[in-house]
Scaffold this motif. Structure first.
Motif, PDB file in Angstrom:
ATOM      1  N   LEU A  12       0.845  -1.199   0.000  1.00 15.03           N
ATOM      2  CA  LEU A  12       0.000   0.000   0.000  1.00 15.03           C
ATOM      3  C   LEU A  12       0.875   1.242   0.000  1.00 15.03           C
ATOM      4  CD1 LEU A  12      -2.752   1.420   0.273  1.00 15.03           C
ATOM      5  CD2 LEU A  12      -2.520   1.160   2.766  1.00 15.03           C
ATOM      6  N   HIS A  13       1.934   1.214   0.797  1.00 15.83           N
ATOM      7  CA  HIS A  13       2.859   2.346   0.883  1.00 15.83           C
ATOM      8  C   HIS A  13       3.546   2.595  -0.466  1.00 15.83           C
ATOM      9  CE1 HIS A  13       5.268   5.282   2.900  1.00 15.83           C
ATOM     10  NE2 HIS A  13       6.411   4.610   2.746  1.00 15.83           N
ATOM     11  N   THR A  16       0.764   4.019  -3.068  1.00 21.07           N
ATOM     12  CA  THR A  16       0.377   5.413  -2.831  1.00 21.07           C
ATOM     13  C   THR A  16       1.575   6.346  -2.972  1.00 21.07           C
ATOM     14  OG1 THR A  16       0.658   5.058  -0.435  1.00 21.07           O
ATOM     15  CG2 THR A  16      -1.552   4.806  -1.349  1.00 21.07           C
ATOM     16  N   TRP A  78      -5.197  12.736  -1.342  1.00 19.34           N
ATOM     17  CA  TRP A  78      -5.195  11.420  -0.711  1.00 19.34           C
ATOM     18  C   TRP A  78      -3.922  10.639  -0.982  1.00 19.34           C
ATOM     19  CZ3 TRP A  78      -7.972  10.670   3.253  1.00 19.34           C
ATOM     20  CH2 TRP A  78      -9.207  11.316   3.389  1.00 19.34           C
ATOM     21  N   GLU A  79      -3.262  10.922  -2.116  1.00 10.73           N
ATOM     22  CA  GLU A  79      -1.988  10.259  -2.380  1.00 10.73           C
ATOM     23  C   GLU A  79      -0.987  10.555  -1.265  1.00 10.73           C
ATOM     24  OE1 GLU A  79      -3.547  11.733  -6.463  1.00 10.73           O
ATOM     25  OE2 GLU A  79      -3.511  12.402  -4.380  1.00 10.73           O
ATOM     26  N   TYR A  81      -1.742  11.755   1.871  1.00  9.49           N
ATOM     27  CA  TYR A  81      -2.207  11.314   3.177  1.00  9.49           C
ATOM     28  C   TYR A  81      -1.987   9.814   3.383  1.00  9.49           C
ATOM     29  CZ  TYR A  81      -4.763  15.778   3.107  1.00  9.49           C
ATOM     30  OH  TYR A  81      -5.109  17.106   3.024  1.00  9.49           O
ATOM     31  N   VAL A  82      -2.375   9.016   2.388  1.00 13.69           N
ATOM     32  CA  VAL A  82      -2.284   7.571   2.549  1.00 13.69           C
ATOM     33  C   VAL A  82      -0.826   7.108   2.496  1.00 13.69           C
ATOM     34  CG1 VAL A  82      -3.072   5.333   1.690  1.00 13.69           C
ATOM     35  CG2 VAL A  82      -4.596   7.303   1.593  1.00 13.69           C
ATOM     36  N   THR A  83       0.010   7.820   1.752  1.00 18.17           N
ATOM     37  CA  THR A  83       1.433   7.485   1.763  1.00 18.17           C
ATOM     38  C   THR A  83       1.996   7.649   3.165  1.00 18.17           C
ATOM     39  OG1 THR A  83       1.754   8.144  -0.545  1.00 18.17           O
ATOM     40  CG2 THR A  83       3.710   8.069   0.846  1.00 18.17           C
ATOM     41  N   LEU A  85       0.262   7.771   6.094  1.00 21.62           N
ATOM     42  CA  LEU A  85      -0.397   6.859   7.027  1.00 21.62           C
ATOM     43  C   LEU A  85       0.129   5.432   6.882  1.00 21.62           C
ATOM     44  CD1 LEU A  85      -4.072   8.174   6.734  1.00 21.62           C
ATOM     45  CD2 LEU A  85      -2.578   8.350   8.738  1.00 21.62           C
ATOM     46  N   SER A  86       0.305   4.975   5.651  1.00 20.76           N
ATOM     47  CA  SER A  86       0.832   3.624   5.445  1.00 20.76           C
ATOM     48  C   SER A  86       2.290   3.546   5.859  1.00 20.76           C
ATOM     49  CB  SER A  86       0.658   3.194   3.986  1.00 20.76           C
ATOM     50  OG  SER A  86       1.316   4.096   3.104  1.00 20.76           O
ATOM     51  N   SER A 183       4.320  15.615   3.986  1.00 20.55           N
ATOM     52  CA  SER A 183       2.886  15.330   4.041  1.00 20.55           C
ATOM     53  C   SER A 183       2.142  16.362   4.885  1.00 20.55           C
ATOM     54  CB  SER A 183       2.667  13.925   4.605  1.00 20.55           C
ATOM     55  OG  SER A 183       1.345  13.504   4.377  1.00 20.55           O
TER      56      SER A 183
END
Length: 402
Positions: A12-13, A16, A78-79, A81-83, A85-86, A183
């Motif tokens: 996932l990391h 993203t 979101w790219e 944020y999720v980078t 968070l993951s 981020s």
């Protein structure tokens, strides 16, 4: 299951991260390549014609905002944020949950797990606060001056992390420290400023140009920090960088290489010349890194002087440890040693040493996974480890964790 969770979050990391970095690089290149045209609408800064995938694209940028809110507006957030968070999830799964193995090096600092995790969290949050306040201060009005100071802050962090964490964890944290700034720039500055502009448009007000200027400054910082962050995030594959005496200086040079490489591409995208001098500068920086990575270490505390943790003692006391340790020392330590004897190998793979019983106990879980449950190690079974020897490693580890 914990390793499969790590597998899923890692991918996932990666996914993203590619999405975030790709869009970031694209928009910086687009912004630098904009050209003036006679038929530009009011408020437009420039335009660009591009061709890709068999089609032509006509793109215009507004310096502040168009006169009216468009019917369709795509946001890029979101790219990022999720980078982050993951990436933080990976930090928890690998380095916090496995602090004794990956985060703490007792030859560097004899920290408890709680202390090490606290240092990690405080440094990540504190770095953003310091950077953000500098950007908002009078000092931050001069962007060149601010970026020079930011470089020295990153060098200081590189040195600091190598004084408290293992070399591998120090490099990973330097990447996390930088990625947190990047981020947070998106979450706390760029997106809120864009929302203010959109709200002004919807209310029929003329947006203030200062919000776009602030967001552009932070976006530029992100652009120059991206390549070093990528290196630090995969640096666990490069013990020649993180497991050497001058690893913090190597980290500083990696940041400079990121600047020279991005300067070349940014200049080309802006059609402002062809700064080929950056090639030579980057090559010189790389040669310095190569030299520093092979400079003999200054004599100091050896691995045997490191305190033995309760976890290591438990693995050393478990049934079958003597046989498993003998297998590891006989099949693995020719490479996983302070001075590997395998031809062409200068440092142990990933900085992992398996010469002493304490070292084997410290790496018990990795030995179990890599040489017991799987055949990943030794590579190609070069040292001819037998099926029974692998089974003995499995029996020892599983006896220890019961």
């Amino acid at each position: 299951m914990w390793d499969w969770l790590s597998f899923a979050v890692r991918w996932l990391h990666v996914i993203t991260g590619i999405a975030w970095i790709g869009s970031s690089f694209y928009f910086i290149a687009l912004d630098l390549g904009l050209r003036k045209a006679d038929d530009l609408p009011v408020g437009a800064q420039g335009e660009e014609w591009q061709v890709h995938g068999g089609g032509f694209y006509h793109i215009r940028k507004y310096l502040v905002a168009p006169e009216a809110m468009p019917d369709h507006l795509t946001w890029f957030k979101w790219e990022s944020y999720v980078t982050w968070l993951s990436g933080f999830a990976m930090l928890v799964i690998v380095y916090y949950a496995g602090a004794d193995l990956f985060l703490i090096d007792r030859t560097v600092a004899d920290l408890s797990t709680t202390q090490a995790i606290a240092i990690s969290l405080v440094s990540l949050a504190g770095g953003w606060v310091i950077y953000d306040q500098l950007c908002k201060s009078k000092f931050g009005d001069d962007n060149n001056r601010l970026m020079v100071f930011l470089f020295f802050l990153l060098v200081l962090m590189a040195w600091g992390y190598t004084q408290v964490f293992s070399g591998r964890a120090a490099f990973l944290h330097l990447g996390a420290f930088t990625a947190t700034i990047m981020s947070a720039n998106v979450f706390f500055i760029i997106m809120p400023n864009q929302r203010i502009v959109v709200a002004d448009l919807q209310a029929g007000r003329k947006p203030d140009a200062k919000y776009g200027k602030i967001a552009k400054q932070r976006s530029t910082h992100n652009n120059y920090l991206t390549l070093p962050v990528l290196f630090f995030m995969i640096s666990n594959h490069y013990p020649l960088a993180f497991a050497t005496e001058y690893n913090w200086i190597i980290a500083a040079l990696v940041f400079l290489m990121g600047v020279t490489i991005r300067h070349y591409f940014n200049t080309r995208h802006a059609r402002a010349g062809n700064p080929t001098w950056t090639w030579l500068a980057t090559a010189i920086l790389f040669v310095l890194i190569v030299w520093l990575s092979t400079v003999p270490k200054v004599p100091g505390m050896d691995a045997d002087a490191a305190p033995v943790s309760a976890r290591q003692e438990a693995f050393m006391a478990a049934e079958g440890f003597e046989q498993a340790a003998a297998t590891v020392q006989g099949r693995c330590s020719m490479c996983h040693a302070a001075e590997p004897v395998w031809e062409g190998m200068i440092v142990p793979p990933k900085g992992v040493m398996l010469e002493t019983e304490a070292q084997i106990a410290a790496q018990a879980r990795e030995v179990y996974l890599q040489s017991g449950r799987s055949h990943a190690m030794p590579p190609g079974n070069l040292t001819n480890i037998t099926a029974e020897e692998r089974a003995q490693i499995v029996r020892w580890y599983e006896a220890a964790i019961r």
